[in-house]
Scaffold this active site. Structure first.
Site, short mmCIF file in Angstrom:
data_model
loop_
_atom_site.label_atom_id
_atom_site.label_comp_id
_atom_site.label_asym_id
_atom_site.label_seq_id
_atom_site.Cartn_x
_atom_site.Cartn_y
_atom_site.Cartn_z
N HIS A 1 1.40 -8.07 -35.28
CA HIS A 1 -0.06 -8.13 -35.12
C HIS A 1 -0.62 -9.39 -35.78
O HIS A 1 -1.84 -9.55 -35.85
CB HIS A 1 -0.73 -6.93 -35.81
CG HIS A 1 -0.49 -5.60 -35.15
ND1 HIS A 1 -0.48 -5.41 -33.79
CD2 HIS A 1 -0.31 -4.36 -35.70
CE1 HIS A 1 -0.28 -4.12 -33.53
NE2 HIS A 1 -0.16 -3.47 -34.66
N SER B 1 -10.78 1.69 -29.15
CA SER B 1 -9.48 2.29 -29.45
C SER B 1 -9.22 2.29 -30.96
O SER B 1 -8.75 3.29 -31.53
CB SER B 1 -8.39 1.48 -28.72
OG SER B 1 -7.12 1.99 -29.01
S1 PPS Z 1 -1.08 -0.08 -32.41
O1 PPS Z 1 -1.03 1.20 -33.11
O2 PPS Z 1 -2.04 -0.99 -33.02
O3 PPS Z 1 0.21 -0.72 -32.26
O4 PPS Z 1 -1.71 0.31 -30.98
P1 PPS Z 1 -1.36 -0.35 -29.58
O5 PPS Z 1 -0.09 0.20 -29.11
O6 PPS Z 1 -1.49 -1.83 -29.68
O7 PPS Z 1 -2.55 0.13 -28.65
C1 PPS Z 1 -2.82 1.47 -28.40
C2 PPS Z 1 -3.61 1.55 -27.11
O8 PPS Z 1 -2.75 1.31 -25.99
C3 PPS Z 1 -2.81 2.43 -25.12
N1 PPS Z 1 -1.54 2.62 -24.41
C4 PPS Z 1 -1.41 2.52 -23.08
N2 PPS Z 1 -2.29 2.20 -22.12
C5 PPS Z 1 -1.83 2.20 -20.84
N3 PPS Z 1 -0.56 2.51 -20.48
C6 PPS Z 1 0.36 2.82 -21.43
N4 PPS Z 1 1.61 3.13 -21.08
C7 PPS Z 1 -0.05 2.83 -22.79
N5 PPS Z 1 0.57 3.10 -23.96
C8 PPS Z 1 -0.35 2.97 -24.93
C9 PPS Z 1 -3.13 3.58 -26.07
O9 PPS Z 1 -3.54 4.72 -25.38
C10 PPS Z 1 -4.21 2.93 -26.91
O10 PPS Z 1 -5.43 2.74 -26.21
P2 PPS Z 1 -6.61 3.83 -26.18
O11 PPS Z 1 -7.74 3.11 -25.49
O12 PPS Z 1 -6.94 4.19 -27.57
O13 PPS Z 1 -6.12 4.97 -25.37
#
Ligand code: PPS
Length: 313
Positions: A128, A158
């Site tokens: 990150h 998010s």
């Molecule tokens: S972290 O904890 O900072 O590493 O989070 P990160 O993985 O970067 O982001 C989490 C958000 O990505 C969404 N997400 C997805 N979206 C679409 N398709 C897939 N397969 C997918 N996997 C993870 C996850 O739901 C979080 O977004 P939000 O808007 O909160 O749902």
């Protein structure tokens, strides 16, 4: 294809247990002016990171928190697994346990970099961090970097839900309080606009490919094909379909207990575009539109984010 994900689940469980006994003001520490969670990062690890030796065939996934890091991390790992199966017979003295390492570069104990020297190539490394906080060897060795970005309004949305879902991050009584912090350097891992502006300087480099969360949502097949081409991995139609199916939001959420343990549902919340419309006030829209313009308006990354499409009501 399945990786156990044990390390992620273990790390999150341990961090959450520790954080649950802490006060809000004890949760973060600052390193070079940026706040990080004490339960998963440490100054010792950051100091050790400075001398981390990247390999020219490492694959870096760079993404600000909540941009879809876990999503792309799985896609990259699956692509590497597919390509390794074709060129198998990898010689290694390390056992399976040693071959599993938490993929976030700056997360974990300071000895992880020593353990990482035993991992076979190519290593998929997730971060990150902003470019100036990454070890110099990454740029010196021209490591391939996949830069993942997401529209800032959905990132904020998010991040707000995530901060209130995990004890390791300071929680917020109101969305308004969160929004004020999100627009500042007080945010955990720093300010997203500064992140975009710093990474924009690398967006034209040959070894950097930028992809957006939104383009991947619109067409996962095309997104996976582009990433595979960038990494020089050839895929049969069947392999492509497998990677695409395994990376659907539904599939990843369903598997999240296994990959991310008890907190799986927090990492895989909604997986949609435009959820920000449920939270942003008119004033907040204006503030963010202005900040976007100021930091990245008209730049390569700014254009790539299609702000007019995804961030205007
Ligand atoms: S972290 O904890 O900072 O590493 O989070 P990160 O993985 O970067 O982001 C989490 C958000 O990505 C969404 N997400 C997805 N979206 C679409 N398709 C897939 N397969 C997918 N996997 C993870 C996850 O739901 C979080 O977004 P939000 O808007 O909160 O749902």
């Amino acid at each position: 294809m399945e990786k156990s994900g044990k390390k992620i689940a273990d790390l999150v469980d341990k961090a959450e247990a520790e954080a649950s006994t802490m006060r809000r003001d004890e949760l973060l520490f600052s390193y070079n002016g940026t706040p990080y969670p004490v339960t998963v990062c440490s100054p010792e690890t950051f100091r050790a990171l400075e001398s981390f030796e990247a390999r020219s065939d490492d694959i870096i996934l760079a993404a600000y928190p909540k941009s879809g890091t876990n999503w792309l991390s799985q896609i990259l790992t699956d692509l590497v697994t597919v390509s390794q199966k074709k060129t198998q017979d990898r010689e290694s003295s390390a056992n399976d346990e040693e071959l599993e390492e938490f993929p976030y570069l700056e997360v974990g104990d300071a000895e992880k970099y020593e353990r990482m020297t035993k991992l076979p190539s190519p290593r998929v490394i997730v971060t990150h961090l902003r470019p100036e906080n990454l070890p110099k060897s990454i740029f010196k060795n021209k490591v391939k970097i996949l830069l993942l970005i997401r529209n800032p309004k959905d990132v904020a949305t998010s991040y707000y839900h995530f901060s209130n879902g995990l004890a390791s991050f300071p929680s917020y009584e109101t969305w308004d309080d969160f929004f004020t912090d999100f627009m500042s350097k007080r945010m955990v891992w720093g300010c997203y606009f500064e992140y975009l502006s710093k990474w924009n300087k690398y967006a034209d480099e040959e070894n950097v490919m930028t992809i957006t969360y939104e383009e991947l949502k619109e067409n996962r097949v095309l997104g996976v094909q582009k990433i595979a081409a960038f990494l020089g991995i050839s895929l049969t139609e069947e392999e492509l379909q497998l990677v695409v199916e395994r990376s659907s939001f539904q599939a990843m959420k369903k598997n999240s207990q296994k990959t991310h343990g008890a907190f799986g549902d927090i990492f895989f919340r909604k997986g949609d575009v435009s959820d920000w419309k449920n939270l942003f006030s008119e004033d907040q829209n204006e503030k963010m539109d202005k900040a976007f313009e100021e930091y990245v308006g008209g730049t390569k990354l700014g254009k790539k984010l299609k702000y007019e499409v995804y961030c205007k009501a």
